[in-house]
Design a protein around this motif. Structure first.
Motif, short mmCIF file in Angstrom:
data_model
loop_
_atom_site.label_atom_id
_atom_site.label_comp_id
_atom_site.label_asym_id
_atom_site.label_seq_id
_atom_site.Cartn_x
_atom_site.Cartn_y
_atom_site.Cartn_z
N CYS A 41 0.86 -1.18 0.00
CA CYS A 41 0.00 0.00 0.00
C CYS A 41 0.90 1.24 0.00
N ILE A 43 0.30 4.16 0.79
CA ILE A 43 -0.01 5.13 1.84
C ILE A 43 0.59 4.70 3.18
N CYS A 44 0.36 3.44 3.58
CA CYS A 44 0.85 3.02 4.90
C CYS A 44 2.05 2.08 4.82
N CYS A 50 -5.47 -2.95 2.85
CA CYS A 50 -5.84 -1.77 2.07
C CYS A 50 -6.20 -2.18 0.63
N CYS A 61 -6.80 3.35 2.14
CA CYS A 61 -5.88 2.85 3.15
C CYS A 61 -6.68 2.62 4.44
N MET A 62 -6.54 1.42 4.99
CA MET A 62 -7.30 1.06 6.18
C MET A 62 -6.59 1.52 7.45
N ARG A 63 -5.34 1.99 7.31
CA ARG A 63 -4.57 2.30 8.52
C ARG A 63 -4.31 3.77 8.75
ZN LIG Z 1 -2.59 1.36 3.67
#
Ligand SMILES: [Zn+2]
Length: 500
Positions: A41, A43-44, A50, A61-63
Motif C-alpha cells: 500500500c 499510503i501506509c 488496504c 488505506c485502512m490504517r
Molecule cells: Zn494502507
C-alpha cells in the motif's frame, strides 16, 4: 492473475486479490477494487488489508488517517494518487456478475439454518472450540443456529473426515432418462419455499453447467444418460474452507457467517534480493514450511536455495553464492483468519453486508426469534460489553456468569456486542440504541496499546460513546496472561474496571 490486471500488477507488484468492494466508477457493478495481498500500500506501506482501484489511481488505506483524506466505509480513508498515470484497464473483459437485492433477515436466518444442516460442525472444530473454553452445552446453546464446518476442497474434507454436501445428484428418472436433481431445490420444495428463495442470501448463487455430449452413467437402478444441454442449480459457497461462525442479530437470528480458516495463508514480502534475480518463496499451506527458489539466466527452471520452517513473522536471511556473498531477506506475512461468507462475484450471488455480533447471555440466547421474553429483554435498560471479533464475543459471554456475581453482572452487563474489525466501530451505535443500553463496558484486546491505528479507532469509539451520553468503563487485565477478554475470562485472570 488474469491478463486484464497485468498493468495494475506491474504498477503494484507482489500480489493483489479481488475484494468484495464494487468499483462505482463502473456502472455495471462488475468491477471490484483490488486488495493488497503481498503488494505494498503506497499510503501506509503495509502489504494487506488496504485496497486499490483497477486503474491504480486511488487507494483506500485502512490504517492511515492524514486528517484530510475522506473516510469511507469500514474505517478506510480514500487517497487519490497524484502524479501517477492510470494503468490500462478494459472493463469489457470483466465477466458480468449480477447481484440481487439482499434477502430479509428472516430469509437469511432460515437459509443459514439449512446451510448448517448441510454442513454440520466437524469433530476437529468442536475440539477447537473446547480448547477456547466452551463446553459441549455452550457449543450447542443456539441449537439449530450454532456452528458449522464447510469444505469445498475434497482433499481437506477427506483429511478431516468431513462429508461435503453434494448440491446435485445424477439419477435415473421414472422415464428411464438421466436427471440432474438439485438438492437445494428439493429441500426448498419440501418446505414449500419458492424455488428462488436463496437469491439475495450471501453465499448462495446459481451454478451454470453445460453438458456437451451425452454423459453415460450407472446407478443402483441401471444405466442412464444425461442428455447434452444447459443445466443450472443453486450452490452455497463460503469461498474458504473452515469453521462457520454465526453472527446473530438482536432477534437471535443468524444474519451472516464468517469462515474461520484452519490455516492462515502465508506469503513472503521480499525485502532484499540480488539484482537481476527473481526470487519466489513457496509455502506449504498446512505446515508453513518454505522453499526459496531462484530464477535467473542460469536457472531458468528455478534453483532451490533453501528450505525450512518459518518461526512466527521473524525475517528470514538466506546467503548463497561465492563466499555466501549474495543475500536474500524475506518477511513472512500472514493472511486473515476470518472471512465473510459472500457470493458477490458469482452469477446471481449476493454481497455480504457485515453485521455486528449480538451475543446474549445463555438464558436469552436460547429463546426463539420474536419470543415475548426476548422482546421484553430487548426493551429493558441494560449494561452491554463491547469487543472485537464475533467468536470472541460468543466465548466471552458464555464465561461471564462464572466470573462475576449477579450484582456485578447487573452493573457490567451480561451480553456482548462485537464488530468483526475495529474499523467498523460505528456499527455499535444503532445496536446499542435498539438494546436500550445505558452503561457500557469496553473490552479491547490488550495489545491495542502497541498498534497506533487500532488505538485510534478505539479512541474514536470512546469519543463517540461519550457524545451519545453513555456511562463507560474499560475492562483491563494482565496482557501477559491473556490477549482477549475471552481468554482472560476462561483462564480466570483478574479483571479490573476503570471509569472513563
Ligand atoms: Zn494502507
Amino acid at each position: 492473475m488474469e491478463d486484464k490486471y497485468k498493468a495494475l500488477n506491474a504498477k503494484f507488484p507482489g500480489g493483489l486479490a479481488e475484494s468484495n468492494w464494487v468499483d462505482t466508477d463502473y456502472p455495471d457493478g462488475n468491477v471490484h477494487w483490488m486488495r493488497f495481498a503481498g503488494a505494498q500500500c503506497p499510503i501506509c506501506g503495509h502489504t494487506d488489508w488496504c485496497c486499490v482501484n483497477v486503474t491504480g489511481t486511488k487507494v483506500v488505506c485502512m490504517r492511515k488517517d492524514d486528517g484530510k483524506a475522506p473516510e469511507i466505509g469500514d474505517g478506510g480513508h480514500l487517497y487519490v494518487l497524484k502524479g501517477t498515470k492510470a494503468v490500462d484497464f478494459d472493463s469489457s473483459k470483466v465477466k458480468t456478475t449480477e447481484t440481487v437485492p439482499y434477502a430479509s433477515d428472516k430469509i437469511r436466518d432460515l437459509l443459514y439454518r439449512m446451510v448448517l444442516v448441510a454442513n454440520p460442525l466437524a469433530a476437529h472444530h468442536r475440539t477447537n472450540l473446547k480448547k477456547r473454553g466452551l463446553t459441549d452445552e455452550e457449543i450447542n446453546l443456539h441449537r439449530s443456529r450454532g456452528f458449522g464446518s464447510i469444505y469445498d476442497d475434497r482433499n481437506l474434507a477427506k483429511k478431516y473426515g468431513v462429508k461435503p454436501f453434494a448440491p446435485i445428484k445424477l439419477v435415473k428418472g421414472t422415464d428411464g432418462k438421466g436427471k440432474i436433481i438439485s438438492q437445494w431445490r428439493k429441500l426448498f420444495a419440501k418446505l414449500n419455499l419458492p424455488d428462488n428463495v436463496w437469491q439475495g442470501v450471501p453465499g448462495f448463487y446459481l451454478k451454470q453447467m453445460r453438458v456437451d455430449k451425452p454423459l453415460a452413467l450407472q446407478s443402483g437402478d441401471g444405466k442412464f444418460t444425461i442428455e447434452p444441454g444447459s443445466y443450472d442449480y443453486p450452490m452455497f459457497t463460503a469461498n474458504t474452507d473452515g469453521m462457520l461462525i454465526p453472527y446473530y442479530d438482536e432477534e437471535n437470528q443468524i444474519v451472516g457467517f464468517q469462515t474461520r480458516v484452519d490455516h492462515r495463508s502465508v506469503y513472503a514480502e521480499i525485502t532484499k534480493k540480488p539484482q537481476g534475480a527473481n526470487i519466489h518463496v513457496y509455502f506449504d499451506k498446512d505446515t508453513n514450511h518454505y522453499r526459496v527458489v531462484l530464477y535467473d539466466k542460469f536457472n531458468k527452471d528455478g534453483k532451490t536455495l533453501a528450505e525450512s520452517d518459518i518461526h512466527g513473522d521473524n525475517p528470514v536471511h538466506i546467503n548463497y553464492g561465492i563466499n555466501n556473498s549474495q543475500e536474500i531477506v524475506f518477511k513472512p506475512k500472514f493472511g486473515g483468519k476470518y472471512f465473510w461468507v459472500s457470493s458477490s462475484k458469482e452469477y446471481l450471488g449476493a454481497s455480504g453486508k457485515t453485521p455486528i455480533q449480538v451475543s446474549y447471555n445463555p438464558k436469552i440466547a436460547s429463546l426463539a426469534p420474536h419470543d415475548k421474553a426476548l422482546e421484553d429483554y430487548i426493551k429493558q435498560p441494560k449494561a452491554v460489553w463491547l469487543t472485537e471479533g464475533g467468536l470472541k464475543a460468543l466465548v466471552a459471554t458464555a464465561k461471564l456468569s462464572s466470573c462475576f456475581s449477579e450484582e456485578q453482572l447487573d452493573d457490567y452487563g451480561r451480553d456482548f456486542l462485537a464488530v468483526a474489525g475495529v474499523g467498523s466501530y460505528r456499527k455499535f451505535i444503532p445496536m446499542l440504541e435498539k438494546l436500550n443500553a445505558k452503561r457500557i463496558t469496553v473490552a479491547f484486546d490488550m495489545d491495542f496499546i502497541k498498534n497506533d491505528q487500532v488505538a485510534d479507532h478505539y479512541r474514536h469509539l470512546i469519543n463517540l460513546l461519550h457524545e451519545k451520553g453513555y456511562q463507560i468503563r474499560m475492562a483491563l487485565w494482565d496482557p501477559k496472561k491473556a490477549k482477549g477478554i475471552d481468554d482472560a475470562l476462561v483462564n480466570g485472570s483478574e479483571i479490573r474496571f476503570k471509569e472513563i
